[in-house]
Design a protein around this motif. Structure first.
Motif, mmCIF file in Angstrom:
data_model
loop_
_atom_site.group_PDB
_atom_site.id
_atom_site.type_symbol
_atom_site.label_atom_id
_atom_site.label_comp_id
_atom_site.label_asym_id
_atom_site.label_seq_id
_atom_site.Cartn_x
_atom_site.Cartn_y
_atom_site.Cartn_z
ATOM 1 N N ARG A 1 -1.575 -6.995 -3.217
ATOM 2 C CA ARG A 1 -2.678 -6.288 -2.593
ATOM 3 C C ARG A 1 -3.561 -5.554 -3.695
ATOM 4 O O ARG A 1 -3.044 -4.984 -4.898
ATOM 5 C CB ARG A 1 -2.212 -5.101 -1.946
ATOM 6 N N GLU B 1 -7.707 -3.977 -4.793
ATOM 7 C CA GLU B 1 -8.754 -3.369 -4.466
ATOM 8 C C GLU B 1 -9.898 -4.158 -4.104
ATOM 9 O O GLU B 1 -10.015 -5.304 -4.659
ATOM 10 C CB GLU B 1 -9.421 -2.132 -5.450
ATOM 11 N N THR C 1 -1.927 -1.969 10.849
ATOM 12 C CA THR C 1 -2.167 -2.619 9.496
ATOM 13 C C THR C 1 -1.556 -4.006 9.173
ATOM 14 O O THR C 1 -1.977 -5.041 8.764
ATOM 15 C CB THR C 1 -2.134 -1.880 8.259
ATOM 16 N N TYR D 1 -7.124 -3.052 -0.146
ATOM 17 C CA TYR D 1 -7.228 -1.669 -0.132
ATOM 18 C C TYR D 1 -8.711 -1.446 -0.408
ATOM 19 O O TYR D 1 -9.483 -2.167 -1.262
ATOM 20 C CB TYR D 1 -6.186 -0.835 -0.542
ATOM 21 N N ASP E 1 -10.450 1.659 -2.290
ATOM 22 C CA ASP E 1 -10.395 2.804 -3.081
ATOM 23 C C ASP E 1 -11.823 3.569 -3.043
ATOM 24 O O ASP E 1 -12.577 3.465 -3.849
ATOM 25 C CB ASP E 1 -9.911 2.550 -4.563
#
Length: 180
Positions: A13, A15, A86, A104, A106
């Motif tokens: 995972r 950003e 999710t 993800y 941020d």
């Protein structure tokens, strides 16, 4: 002589802005398929792990939209329920393209940029970040509130009527201010 090998896959995972262009395109294409491919067609194309965005939305509404209790947002259910949705979303993306992983965002990076520029950093300003440009999720037209560019251009937000057309039981689900 037959030899069996076990292959393990690890999803990393990252950003969203750190994805390489090819990874970003595959992830966004898989994600877009969830909105554009209806449930039955998606299962036929991608297998039983596929869940359309409409089905995921229905699951969220069923848990969050009950008049007696918001099971998604009240109390102890917030984190586990959202983590579960999710995970279902990511698994559905991976049914479309197994090489993808849900990144993800941020958003503290964006808030810091606004502070560095001495600009207010309310949630609305986040729509001015690069994530809301054609390369990522597209910009929203301020007058129509439709996405005006990129792969999401013209995306129709699911309505109760649309969910019902896909076979969802929408009786008793909440509707928006326009009755949809």
């Amino acid at each position: 002589l037959e030899q069996r090998v076990t292959l393990y896959t690890r999803y990393v995972r990252r950003e969203i802005r750190q994805l390489e262009d090819g990874d970003l395109d595959r992830m966004l294409d898989a994600m877009a398929a969830l909105w554009r491919v209806p449930q039955a067609q998606g299962e036929a194309l991608y297998g039983p792990q596929y869940l359309s965005a409409a089905n995921l939305l229905q699951a969220h509404l069923e848990l969050a939209g009950q008049q007696d209790c918001d099971h998604m947002h009240d109390g102890m259910g917030f984190l586990p329920h959202h983590m579960a949705l999710t995970l279902l979303f990511e698994q559905s993306m991976q049914a479309v393209d197994p090489s993808t992983a849900l990144p993800y965002w941020d958003y503290s990076i964006d808030f810091q940029r606004f502070e560095d520029l001495d600009q207010p950093s309310s949630g609305f300003e986040l729509t001015r970040t690069e994530l809301f440009r054609a390369k990522f999720f597209g910009a929203t037209d301020k007058d129509t509130l439709y996405i005006k560019d990129g792969r999401w251009k013209g995306l129709e937000v699911p309505t109760a009527a649309g969910l019902a057309a896909e076979g969802a039981d929408v009786a008793g689900l909440p509707v928006n201010a326009w009755g949809q």
